[in-house]
Design a protein around this motif. Sequence first.
Motif, PDB file in Angstrom:
ATOM      1  N   TYR A 121       0.848  -1.193   0.000  1.00 48.44           N
ATOM      2  CA  TYR A 121       0.000   0.000   0.000  1.00 48.44           C
ATOM      3  C   TYR A 121       0.886   1.247   0.000  1.00 48.44           C
ATOM      4  N   ASP A 122       0.483   2.242  -0.783  1.00 48.45           N
ATOM      5  CA  ASP A 122       1.330   3.431  -0.970  1.00 48.45           C
ATOM      6  C   ASP A 122       1.059   4.547   0.026  1.00 48.45           C
ATOM      7  N   GLY A 123       0.175   4.326   0.995  1.00 52.25           N
ATOM      8  CA  GLY A 123      -0.069   5.340   2.016  1.00 52.25           C
ATOM      9  C   GLY A 123      -0.869   6.539   1.539  1.00 52.25           C
ATOM     10  N   CYS A 143      -0.391   2.943  11.201  1.00 52.21           N
ATOM     11  CA  CYS A 143       0.682   3.820  10.717  1.00 52.21           C
ATOM     12  C   CYS A 143       2.034   3.177  11.007  1.00 52.21           C
ATOM     13  N   ASN A 144       2.493   2.372  10.096  1.00 54.62           N
ATOM     14  CA  ASN A 144       3.788   1.725  10.294  1.00 54.62           C
ATOM     15  C   ASN A 144       4.898   2.767  10.132  1.00 54.62           C
ATOM     16  N   PRO A 145       5.947   2.712  10.946  1.00 56.22           N
ATOM     17  CA  PRO A 145       7.069   3.649  10.754  1.00 56.22           C
ATOM     18  C   PRO A 145       7.587   3.588   9.320  1.00 56.22           C
ATOM     19  N   ASN A 164      11.739  -1.080   7.766  1.00 54.13           N
ATOM     20  CA  ASN A 164      10.366  -0.595   7.820  1.00 54.13           C
ATOM     21  C   ASN A 164       9.843  -0.179   6.448  1.00 54.13           C
ATOM     22  N   GLN A 165      10.756   0.153   5.544  1.00 54.32           N
ATOM     23  CA  GLN A 165      10.331   0.534   4.199  1.00 54.32           C
ATOM     24  C   GLN A 165       9.757  -0.647   3.424  1.00 54.32           C
ATOM     25  N   GLU A 166      10.032  -1.875   3.904  1.00 54.82           N
ATOM     26  CA  GLU A 166       9.483  -3.068   3.264  1.00 54.82           C
ATOM     27  C   GLU A 166       8.101  -3.428   3.808  1.00 54.82           C
ATOM     28  N   LEU A 167       7.688  -2.736   4.851  1.00 55.69           N
ATOM     29  CA  LEU A 167       6.415  -3.051   5.494  1.00 55.69           C
ATOM     30  C   LEU A 167       5.406  -1.955   5.163  1.00 55.69           C
ATOM     31  N   ASP A 168       4.218  -2.348   4.714  1.00 56.23           N
ATOM     32  CA  ASP A 168       3.217  -1.334   4.428  1.00 56.23           C
ATOM     33  C   ASP A 168       2.308  -1.118   5.635  1.00 56.23           C
TER      34      ASP A 168
END
Length: 469
Positions: A121-123, A143-145, A164-168
Amino acid sequence: MKIKTRFAPSPTGYLHVGSVRTALYSWLFTRNQGGNFILRIDDTDLKRSTQPAIKAIIDSMNWLNLDWDEGPYFQTKRLNRYNEVIDDMLANGTAYKCYCSQSRLQTLRETQIIAYKKPRYDGYCRENRKLYGDDEPYVVRFCNPQSGEVIFNDLIRGPVKFSNQELDDLIIRRTDGSPTYNFCVVVDDYDMDITHIIRGEDHINNTPRQINIFKALGAPVPVYAHVSMILGDDSKKLSKRHGSVGVMQYRDNGILPEALLNYLVRLGWSYGNQEIFSLDEMKHLFKIEAVSKSASIFNMAKLLWLNQYYINHMPTAYIATHLAYHLEQQGINTCNGPELTVLVKLFSKRCKTLKEMATKCRYFYQDFSEFDNDSAKNYFNSFAADPLKIVSTKLAGLDAWTPVLVRSAIEQTAEQLALSIEKVGMPLRVAVTGTCQSPALDVTIHAIGQKRCLERIKRALIFIANHAK
Protein backbone atom coordinates in the motif's frame (compact mmCIF):
# COMPACT_ATOMS: atom_id res chain seq x y z
CA MET A 1 9.65 -11.46 35.58
CA LYS A 2 7.13 -14.30 35.46
CA ILE A 3 7.57 -16.30 32.23
CA LYS A 4 4.32 -16.57 30.31
CA THR A 5 3.81 -18.26 26.95
CA ARG A 6 0.83 -19.14 24.84
CA PHE A 7 -0.30 -21.62 22.25
CA ALA A 8 -2.75 -19.85 19.96
CA PRO A 9 -3.98 -22.05 17.10
CA SER A 10 -6.59 -20.94 14.58
CA PRO A 11 -9.54 -23.39 14.49
CA THR A 12 -9.75 -23.52 10.70
CA GLY A 13 -8.74 -27.16 10.28
CA TYR A 14 -7.20 -30.11 12.08
CA LEU A 15 -4.34 -29.64 14.52
CA HIS A 16 -1.34 -31.08 12.67
CA VAL A 17 1.98 -32.31 14.03
CA GLY A 18 3.80 -29.07 13.21
CA SER A 19 1.44 -27.12 15.44
CA VAL A 20 1.68 -29.76 18.17
CA ARG A 21 5.47 -29.62 18.15
CA THR A 22 5.28 -25.83 18.50
CA ALA A 23 2.83 -26.22 21.39
CA LEU A 24 5.12 -28.80 22.98
CA TYR A 25 8.19 -26.56 22.74
CA SER A 26 6.28 -23.62 24.19
CA TRP A 27 4.86 -25.81 26.98
CA LEU A 28 8.25 -27.32 27.82
CA PHE A 29 9.95 -23.92 27.86
CA THR A 30 7.32 -22.64 30.28
CA ARG A 31 7.42 -25.68 32.53
CA ASN A 32 11.24 -25.56 32.57
CA GLN A 33 11.13 -21.91 33.65
CA GLY A 34 8.33 -22.34 36.18
CA GLY A 35 6.04 -20.04 34.22
CA ASN A 36 2.43 -20.06 33.02
CA PHE A 37 1.16 -21.56 29.79
CA ILE A 38 -1.96 -20.15 28.12
CA LEU A 39 -4.26 -21.80 25.58
CA ARG A 40 -5.89 -19.26 23.30
CA ILE A 41 -8.13 -19.93 20.33
CA ASP A 42 -7.43 -17.36 17.61
CA ASP A 43 -10.82 -17.53 15.92
CA THR A 44 -11.09 -14.12 14.26
CA ASP A 45 -11.47 -15.83 10.88
CA LEU A 46 -15.20 -16.26 11.35
CA LYS A 47 -15.84 -17.82 7.95
CA ARG A 48 -13.33 -20.64 8.37
CA SER A 49 -13.36 -21.24 12.13
CA THR A 50 -15.49 -24.19 13.22
CA GLN A 51 -16.66 -25.74 16.49
CA PRO A 52 -15.39 -29.22 15.47
CA ALA A 53 -11.92 -27.71 14.95
CA ILE A 54 -12.05 -26.04 18.37
CA LYS A 55 -13.08 -29.32 19.97
CA ALA A 56 -10.26 -31.14 18.13
CA ILE A 57 -7.70 -28.65 19.48
CA ILE A 58 -8.84 -29.07 23.08
CA ASP A 59 -9.20 -32.85 22.74
CA SER A 60 -5.70 -33.09 21.25
CA MET A 61 -4.11 -31.06 24.03
CA ASN A 62 -5.89 -33.16 26.66
CA TRP A 63 -4.91 -36.44 24.98
CA LEU A 64 -1.28 -35.32 24.88
CA ASN A 65 -1.42 -34.17 28.53
CA LEU A 66 -0.25 -30.68 27.57
CA ASP A 67 -2.10 -28.85 30.32
CA TRP A 68 -2.61 -25.10 30.44
CA ASP A 69 -2.72 -22.67 33.35
CA GLU A 70 -5.15 -20.20 31.79
CA GLY A 71 -7.81 -20.43 29.12
CA PRO A 72 -8.94 -21.42 26.73
CA TYR A 73 -9.49 -17.82 25.69
CA PHE A 74 -11.36 -16.94 22.49
CA GLN A 75 -10.69 -13.88 20.38
CA THR A 76 -14.34 -13.68 19.33
CA LYS A 77 -15.20 -12.87 22.95
CA ARG A 78 -12.80 -9.90 22.95
CA LEU A 79 -14.03 -7.91 19.93
CA ASN A 80 -15.07 -4.93 22.03
CA ARG A 81 -11.59 -4.71 23.51
CA TYR A 82 -9.94 -4.71 20.07
CA ASN A 83 -12.22 -1.98 18.80
CA GLU A 84 -11.59 0.15 21.88
CA VAL A 85 -7.86 0.01 21.19
CA ILE A 86 -8.37 0.80 17.50
CA ASP A 87 -10.53 3.82 18.35
CA ASP A 88 -7.79 5.06 20.70
CA MET A 89 -5.22 4.64 17.94
CA LEU A 90 -7.40 6.60 15.51
CA ALA A 91 -7.63 9.36 18.08
CA ASN A 92 -3.90 9.53 18.76
CA GLY A 93 -2.87 9.21 15.12
CA THR A 94 -1.19 5.78 15.19
CA ALA A 95 -3.92 4.49 12.87
CA TYR A 96 -5.99 6.04 10.10
CA LYS A 97 -9.04 5.42 7.94
CA CYS A 98 -8.39 4.22 4.41
CA TYR A 99 -11.14 4.77 1.82
CA CYS A 100 -9.26 3.36 -1.20
CA SER A 101 -11.47 1.24 -3.44
CA GLN A 102 -10.62 -2.29 -4.45
CA SER A 103 -10.15 -1.12 -8.04
CA ARG A 104 -7.56 1.47 -6.97
CA LEU A 105 -5.70 -1.08 -4.86
CA GLN A 106 -5.74 -3.60 -7.72
CA THR A 107 -4.41 -1.02 -10.17
CA LEU A 108 -1.72 -0.02 -7.68
CA ARG A 109 -0.67 -3.64 -7.27
CA GLU A 110 -0.50 -4.28 -11.01
CA THR A 111 1.52 -1.13 -11.58
CA GLN A 112 4.02 -2.08 -8.89
CA ILE A 113 4.43 -5.59 -10.28
CA ILE A 114 5.05 -4.26 -13.79
CA ALA A 115 7.69 -1.93 -12.33
CA TYR A 116 9.31 -4.90 -10.50
CA LYS A 117 8.42 -3.41 -7.13
CA LYS A 118 7.15 -5.27 -4.08
CA PRO A 119 3.34 -4.87 -3.95
CA ARG A 120 2.45 -2.71 -0.94
CA TYR A 121 0.00 0.00 0.00
CA ASP A 122 1.33 3.43 -0.97
CA GLY A 123 -0.07 5.34 2.02
CA TYR A 124 -2.40 7.50 -0.07
CA CYS A 125 -5.03 7.93 2.65
CA ARG A 126 -2.34 8.43 5.26
CA GLU A 127 -1.29 11.57 3.43
CA ASN A 128 -4.81 12.64 2.44
CA ARG A 129 -6.91 12.02 5.54
CA LYS A 130 -9.48 14.80 4.99
CA LEU A 131 -10.53 13.99 1.43
CA TYR A 132 -13.35 11.65 2.41
CA GLY A 133 -16.44 11.72 4.60
CA ASP A 134 -17.04 9.21 7.39
CA ASP A 135 -20.20 7.99 5.68
CA GLU A 136 -18.12 6.23 3.01
CA PRO A 137 -16.84 2.67 3.59
CA TYR A 138 -13.32 2.42 4.93
CA VAL A 139 -10.80 0.16 6.57
CA VAL A 140 -8.48 1.16 9.38
CA ARG A 141 -4.74 0.91 8.73
CA PHE A 142 -1.84 1.00 11.14
CA CYS A 143 0.68 3.82 10.72
CA ASN A 144 3.79 1.73 10.29
CA PRO A 145 7.07 3.65 10.75
CA GLN A 146 8.36 4.78 7.37
CA SER A 147 12.04 4.64 8.22
CA GLY A 148 14.42 2.67 10.36
CA GLU A 149 14.53 -1.06 11.06
CA VAL A 150 12.89 -3.67 13.21
CA ILE A 151 15.54 -5.82 14.87
CA PHE A 152 14.79 -8.63 17.27
CA ASN A 153 16.88 -11.42 18.75
CA ASP A 154 15.18 -14.70 17.92
CA LEU A 155 15.99 -17.34 20.55
CA ILE A 156 16.42 -19.94 17.80
CA ARG A 157 17.66 -17.90 14.81
CA GLY A 158 19.63 -15.12 16.46
CA PRO A 159 19.36 -11.48 15.29
CA VAL A 160 16.66 -10.88 12.66
CA LYS A 161 16.31 -7.55 10.84
CA PHE A 162 13.56 -6.01 8.70
CA SER A 163 13.50 -2.60 7.05
CA ASN A 164 10.37 -0.59 7.82
CA GLN A 165 10.33 0.53 4.20
CA GLU A 166 9.48 -3.07 3.26
CA LEU A 167 6.41 -3.05 5.49
CA ASP A 168 3.22 -1.33 4.43
CA ASP A 169 0.42 0.07 6.56
CA LEU A 170 -1.44 -3.12 7.31
CA ILE A 171 -5.18 -3.22 7.78
CA ILE A 172 -6.18 -3.64 11.42
CA ARG A 173 -9.97 -3.32 10.96
CA ARG A 174 -11.98 -4.34 7.91
CA THR A 175 -14.86 -2.43 6.31
CA ASP A 176 -17.33 -4.69 8.15
CA GLY A 177 -15.85 -3.57 11.46
CA SER A 178 -14.01 -6.82 12.26
CA PRO A 179 -10.42 -6.55 13.51
CA THR A 180 -7.67 -8.51 11.75
CA TYR A 181 -5.44 -11.29 13.01
CA ASN A 182 -2.12 -9.45 13.19
CA PHE A 183 -3.67 -6.74 15.32
CA CYS A 184 -5.71 -8.99 17.61
CA VAL A 185 -2.76 -11.17 18.61
CA VAL A 186 -0.80 -8.11 19.71
CA VAL A 187 -3.62 -6.86 21.93
CA ASP A 188 -4.08 -10.37 23.33
CA ASP A 189 -0.38 -10.84 24.04
CA TYR A 190 -0.24 -7.40 25.66
CA ASP A 191 -3.34 -7.91 27.83
CA MET A 192 -2.29 -11.43 28.82
CA ASP A 193 1.26 -10.41 29.78
CA ILE A 194 2.88 -12.82 27.33
CA THR A 195 6.64 -12.64 27.75
CA HIS A 196 7.77 -15.21 25.16
CA ILE A 197 6.19 -16.20 21.85
CA ILE A 198 7.26 -19.56 20.42
CA ARG A 199 5.64 -20.26 17.06
CA GLY A 200 6.26 -21.58 13.55
CA GLU A 201 8.60 -19.88 11.13
CA ASP A 202 5.65 -19.18 8.82
CA HIS A 203 4.86 -16.30 11.22
CA ILE A 204 8.29 -14.68 11.03
CA ASN A 205 7.17 -12.07 8.48
CA ASN A 206 4.34 -11.09 10.84
CA THR A 207 6.77 -10.42 13.69
CA PRO A 208 8.13 -6.98 12.61
CA ARG A 209 4.58 -5.74 11.96
CA GLN A 210 3.46 -6.93 15.37
CA ILE A 211 6.52 -5.47 17.10
CA ASN A 212 5.72 -2.07 15.61
CA ILE A 213 2.15 -2.32 16.91
CA PHE A 214 3.45 -3.24 20.38
CA LYS A 215 5.61 -0.13 20.32
CA ALA A 216 2.74 2.05 19.12
CA LEU A 217 0.66 0.83 22.07
CA GLY A 218 3.49 1.51 24.49
CA ALA A 219 3.55 -2.19 25.36
CA PRO A 220 6.59 -4.34 26.22
CA VAL A 221 7.74 -6.42 23.24
CA PRO A 222 7.84 -10.19 23.92
CA VAL A 223 10.82 -12.37 23.15
CA TYR A 224 10.36 -14.43 19.98
CA ALA A 225 11.44 -17.89 18.87
CA HIS A 226 10.45 -19.21 15.44
CA VAL A 227 10.48 -22.98 14.98
CA SER A 228 11.43 -24.42 11.59
CA MET A 229 9.08 -26.46 9.46
CA ILE A 230 8.58 -30.21 9.44
CA LEU A 231 9.06 -31.67 5.97
CA GLY A 232 8.10 -34.97 4.39
CA ASP A 233 10.68 -37.59 3.43
CA ASP A 234 10.90 -35.92 -0.01
CA SER A 235 11.96 -32.65 1.67
CA LYS A 236 8.70 -30.98 0.69
CA LYS A 237 6.16 -29.38 2.99
CA LEU A 238 4.41 -31.98 5.08
CA SER A 239 1.02 -32.78 3.61
CA LYS A 240 -1.64 -35.49 3.54
CA ARG A 241 0.31 -37.45 0.95
CA HIS A 242 3.09 -37.84 3.55
CA GLY A 243 0.58 -39.10 6.08
CA SER A 244 0.12 -35.71 7.72
CA VAL A 245 -3.21 -35.90 9.54
CA GLY A 246 -4.90 -34.37 12.52
CA VAL A 247 -3.38 -35.27 15.86
CA MET A 248 -6.37 -37.31 16.96
CA GLN A 249 -5.92 -39.45 13.86
CA TYR A 250 -2.60 -40.59 15.32
CA ARG A 251 -4.54 -41.73 18.37
CA ASP A 252 -7.03 -43.52 16.14
CA ASN A 253 -4.14 -45.14 14.26
CA GLY A 254 -2.90 -46.64 17.53
CA ILE A 255 -0.11 -44.24 18.52
CA LEU A 256 0.43 -43.54 22.22
CA PRO A 257 0.60 -39.86 23.27
CA GLU A 258 3.96 -40.47 24.98
CA ALA A 259 5.42 -41.86 21.77
CA LEU A 260 4.18 -38.94 19.67
CA LEU A 261 5.52 -36.35 22.11
CA ASN A 262 8.87 -38.14 22.38
CA TYR A 263 9.10 -38.24 18.60
CA LEU A 264 8.15 -34.59 18.11
CA VAL A 265 10.50 -33.24 20.76
CA ARG A 266 13.41 -34.84 18.90
CA LEU A 267 12.38 -33.24 15.59
CA GLY A 268 14.70 -30.28 15.99
CA TRP A 269 15.98 -30.68 19.55
CA SER A 270 18.44 -33.09 21.11
CA TYR A 271 20.18 -33.82 24.37
CA GLY A 272 23.35 -35.73 23.60
CA ASN A 273 22.52 -39.06 22.01
CA GLN A 274 19.49 -39.73 24.19
CA GLU A 275 16.47 -40.95 22.23
CA ILE A 276 13.89 -41.80 24.90
CA PHE A 277 12.51 -39.00 27.09
CA SER A 278 9.75 -39.04 29.65
CA LEU A 279 7.70 -35.86 30.00
CA ASP A 280 9.47 -35.07 33.26
CA GLU A 281 12.85 -35.42 31.54
CA MET A 282 11.73 -33.18 28.70
CA LYS A 283 10.61 -30.49 31.15
CA HIS A 284 13.90 -30.68 33.03
CA LEU A 285 16.26 -30.83 30.03
CA PHE A 286 14.58 -28.78 27.30
CA LYS A 287 16.24 -25.53 26.22
CA ILE A 288 14.68 -23.45 23.44
CA GLU A 289 18.12 -22.17 22.45
CA ALA A 290 19.12 -25.74 21.57
CA VAL A 291 16.39 -26.07 18.91
CA SER A 292 17.81 -26.34 15.40
CA LYS A 293 17.22 -23.68 12.76
CA SER A 294 17.06 -26.38 10.08
CA ALA A 295 13.88 -28.03 8.89
CA SER A 296 13.13 -31.53 10.21
CA ILE A 297 12.13 -34.62 8.25
CA PHE A 298 9.10 -36.58 9.41
CA ASN A 299 9.84 -40.31 9.49
CA MET A 300 6.86 -42.57 10.16
CA ALA A 301 9.06 -45.63 10.62
CA LYS A 302 10.86 -43.93 13.52
CA LEU A 303 7.55 -42.95 15.12
CA LEU A 304 6.34 -46.55 14.89
CA TRP A 305 9.60 -47.77 16.44
CA LEU A 306 9.10 -45.39 19.36
CA ASN A 307 5.48 -46.42 19.70
CA GLN A 308 6.40 -50.09 19.99
CA TYR A 309 9.07 -49.15 22.54
CA TYR A 310 6.46 -47.43 24.70
CA ILE A 311 3.99 -50.30 24.28
CA ASN A 312 6.67 -52.60 25.70
CA HIS A 313 8.02 -50.35 28.44
CA MET A 314 5.02 -48.58 29.93
CA PRO A 315 2.89 -50.23 32.64
CA THR A 316 0.74 -53.01 31.19
CA ALA A 317 -2.39 -51.67 32.87
CA TYR A 318 -1.84 -48.27 31.26
CA ILE A 319 -1.44 -49.77 27.79
CA ALA A 320 -4.57 -51.82 28.41
CA THR A 321 -6.63 -48.66 28.96
CA HIS A 322 -5.57 -47.37 25.54
CA LEU A 323 -6.13 -50.79 23.96
CA ALA A 324 -9.70 -50.77 25.30
CA TYR A 325 -10.42 -47.68 23.21
CA HIS A 326 -9.31 -49.40 20.00
CA LEU A 327 -11.24 -52.57 20.76
CA GLU A 328 -14.33 -50.45 21.29
CA GLN A 329 -13.69 -48.62 18.01
CA GLN A 330 -13.60 -51.96 16.22
CA GLY A 331 -16.82 -53.11 17.85
CA ILE A 332 -15.16 -55.84 19.92
CA ASN A 333 -16.99 -56.66 23.14
CA THR A 334 -14.48 -57.69 25.80
CA CYS A 335 -16.98 -58.84 28.42
CA ASN A 336 -16.37 -62.52 27.66
CA GLY A 337 -12.68 -63.16 27.38
CA PRO A 338 -9.29 -62.59 28.98
CA GLU A 339 -8.22 -59.48 30.84
CA LEU A 340 -6.73 -56.87 28.51
CA THR A 341 -3.47 -56.91 30.45
CA VAL A 342 -3.05 -60.55 29.37
CA LEU A 343 -3.33 -59.57 25.72
CA VAL A 344 -0.92 -56.66 26.10
CA LYS A 345 1.68 -59.11 27.38
CA LEU A 346 0.96 -61.52 24.53
CA PHE A 347 1.08 -58.99 21.71
CA SER A 348 3.36 -56.15 22.84
CA LYS A 349 6.37 -57.44 20.96
CA ARG A 350 4.30 -58.31 17.89
CA CYS A 351 2.52 -55.02 17.27
CA LYS A 352 3.74 -51.51 16.48
CA THR A 353 0.38 -49.88 17.13
CA LEU A 354 -2.56 -50.46 19.44
CA LYS A 355 -4.91 -50.51 16.47
CA GLU A 356 -2.94 -53.44 15.07
CA MET A 357 -3.04 -55.12 18.47
CA ALA A 358 -6.82 -54.73 18.69
CA THR A 359 -7.25 -56.24 15.23
CA LYS A 360 -5.02 -59.20 15.99
CA CYS A 361 -6.65 -60.10 19.29
CA ARG A 362 -10.21 -60.12 17.96
CA TYR A 363 -10.41 -63.93 18.07
CA PHE A 364 -9.96 -63.91 21.85
CA TYR A 365 -13.40 -62.35 22.17
CA GLN A 366 -15.30 -63.05 18.97
CA ASP A 367 -15.87 -66.26 17.04
CA PHE A 368 -14.92 -66.07 13.38
CA SER A 369 -17.14 -67.24 10.55
CA GLU A 370 -14.31 -68.36 8.26
CA PHE A 371 -10.80 -69.70 8.53
CA ASP A 372 -8.03 -67.82 6.76
CA ASN A 373 -7.99 -69.31 3.26
CA ASP A 374 -4.22 -69.83 2.94
CA SER A 375 -3.90 -71.15 6.48
CA ALA A 376 -6.72 -73.67 5.96
CA LYS A 377 -5.25 -74.71 2.62
CA ASN A 378 -1.82 -75.37 4.15
CA TYR A 379 -2.82 -77.04 7.42
CA PHE A 380 -6.35 -78.45 7.15
CA ASN A 381 -5.51 -81.56 5.14
CA SER A 382 -6.86 -85.06 5.77
CA PHE A 383 -3.89 -85.83 8.08
CA ALA A 384 -4.90 -83.01 10.45
CA ALA A 385 -8.14 -84.65 11.64
CA ASP A 386 -6.62 -87.27 13.96
CA PRO A 387 -4.32 -84.85 15.85
CA LEU A 388 -7.21 -82.42 16.31
CA LYS A 389 -9.57 -85.14 17.59
CA ILE A 390 -7.03 -86.48 20.08
CA VAL A 391 -5.87 -83.08 21.37
CA SER A 392 -9.50 -82.01 21.70
CA THR A 393 -10.22 -85.01 23.91
CA LYS A 394 -7.18 -84.28 26.06
CA LEU A 395 -8.06 -80.58 26.38
CA ALA A 396 -11.63 -81.46 27.32
CA GLY A 397 -10.40 -83.78 30.06
CA LEU A 398 -8.20 -81.24 31.83
CA ASP A 399 -9.19 -80.73 35.45
CA ALA A 400 -7.43 -77.37 35.56
CA TRP A 401 -7.09 -74.92 32.68
CA THR A 402 -3.49 -73.70 32.76
CA PRO A 403 -0.90 -73.00 30.04
CA VAL A 404 1.31 -75.79 31.42
CA LEU A 405 -1.43 -78.42 31.16
CA VAL A 406 -2.45 -77.15 27.70
CA ARG A 407 1.14 -77.53 26.51
CA SER A 408 1.28 -81.01 28.04
CA ALA A 409 -1.88 -82.04 26.12
CA ILE A 410 -0.30 -80.93 22.84
CA GLU A 411 2.96 -82.71 23.59
CA GLN A 412 1.18 -85.91 24.61
CA THR A 413 -0.81 -85.86 21.36
CA ALA A 414 2.36 -85.48 19.29
CA GLU A 415 4.04 -88.31 21.22
CA GLN A 416 1.02 -90.60 20.89
CA LEU A 417 0.89 -90.13 17.10
CA ALA A 418 4.68 -90.03 16.67
CA LEU A 419 4.40 -86.58 15.08
CA SER A 420 6.39 -83.41 15.48
CA ILE A 421 4.92 -80.68 17.67
CA GLU A 422 4.41 -78.57 14.52
CA LYS A 423 2.20 -81.25 12.91
CA VAL A 424 -0.13 -81.02 15.88
CA GLY A 425 0.34 -77.36 16.76
CA MET A 426 -0.23 -75.70 13.38
CA PRO A 427 -3.63 -77.28 12.61
CA LEU A 428 -4.61 -76.58 16.21
CA ARG A 429 -3.53 -72.94 15.92
CA VAL A 430 -5.61 -72.45 12.76
CA ALA A 431 -8.56 -74.19 14.41
CA VAL A 432 -8.66 -71.98 17.50
CA THR A 433 -7.52 -68.62 16.01
CA GLY A 434 -8.59 -68.89 12.37
CA THR A 435 -5.08 -68.10 11.17
CA CYS A 436 -1.58 -69.55 11.24
CA GLN A 437 -0.02 -66.71 13.25
CA SER A 438 -0.51 -66.11 16.95
CA PRO A 439 1.46 -65.79 20.18
CA ALA A 440 2.71 -69.00 21.84
CA LEU A 441 0.02 -71.64 21.37
CA ASP A 442 -0.28 -72.77 24.98
CA VAL A 443 -0.89 -69.26 26.37
CA THR A 444 -3.12 -68.39 23.40
CA ILE A 445 -5.36 -71.42 23.94
CA HIS A 446 -5.42 -70.76 27.66
CA ALA A 447 -6.48 -67.14 27.12
CA ILE A 448 -9.20 -68.02 24.59
CA GLY A 449 -10.75 -70.41 27.12
CA GLN A 450 -11.57 -74.10 27.24
CA LYS A 451 -15.19 -74.01 26.05
CA ARG A 452 -14.52 -71.68 23.15
CA CYS A 453 -11.45 -73.67 22.01
CA LEU A 454 -13.30 -76.99 22.03
CA GLU A 455 -16.13 -75.51 19.97
CA ARG A 456 -13.69 -74.14 17.42
CA ILE A 457 -11.82 -77.43 17.11
CA LYS A 458 -15.14 -79.14 16.48
CA ARG A 459 -15.91 -76.63 13.73
CA ALA A 460 -12.45 -77.18 12.23
CA LEU A 461 -13.06 -80.95 12.09
CA ILE A 462 -16.32 -80.35 10.22
CA PHE A 463 -14.48 -78.07 7.79
CA ILE A 464 -11.79 -80.71 7.20
CA ALA A 465 -14.41 -83.41 6.63
CA ASN A 466 -16.09 -81.28 4.01
CA HIS A 467 -13.06 -79.76 2.28
CA ALA A 468 -9.86 -81.71 2.94
CA LYS A 469 -8.30 -83.87 0.27
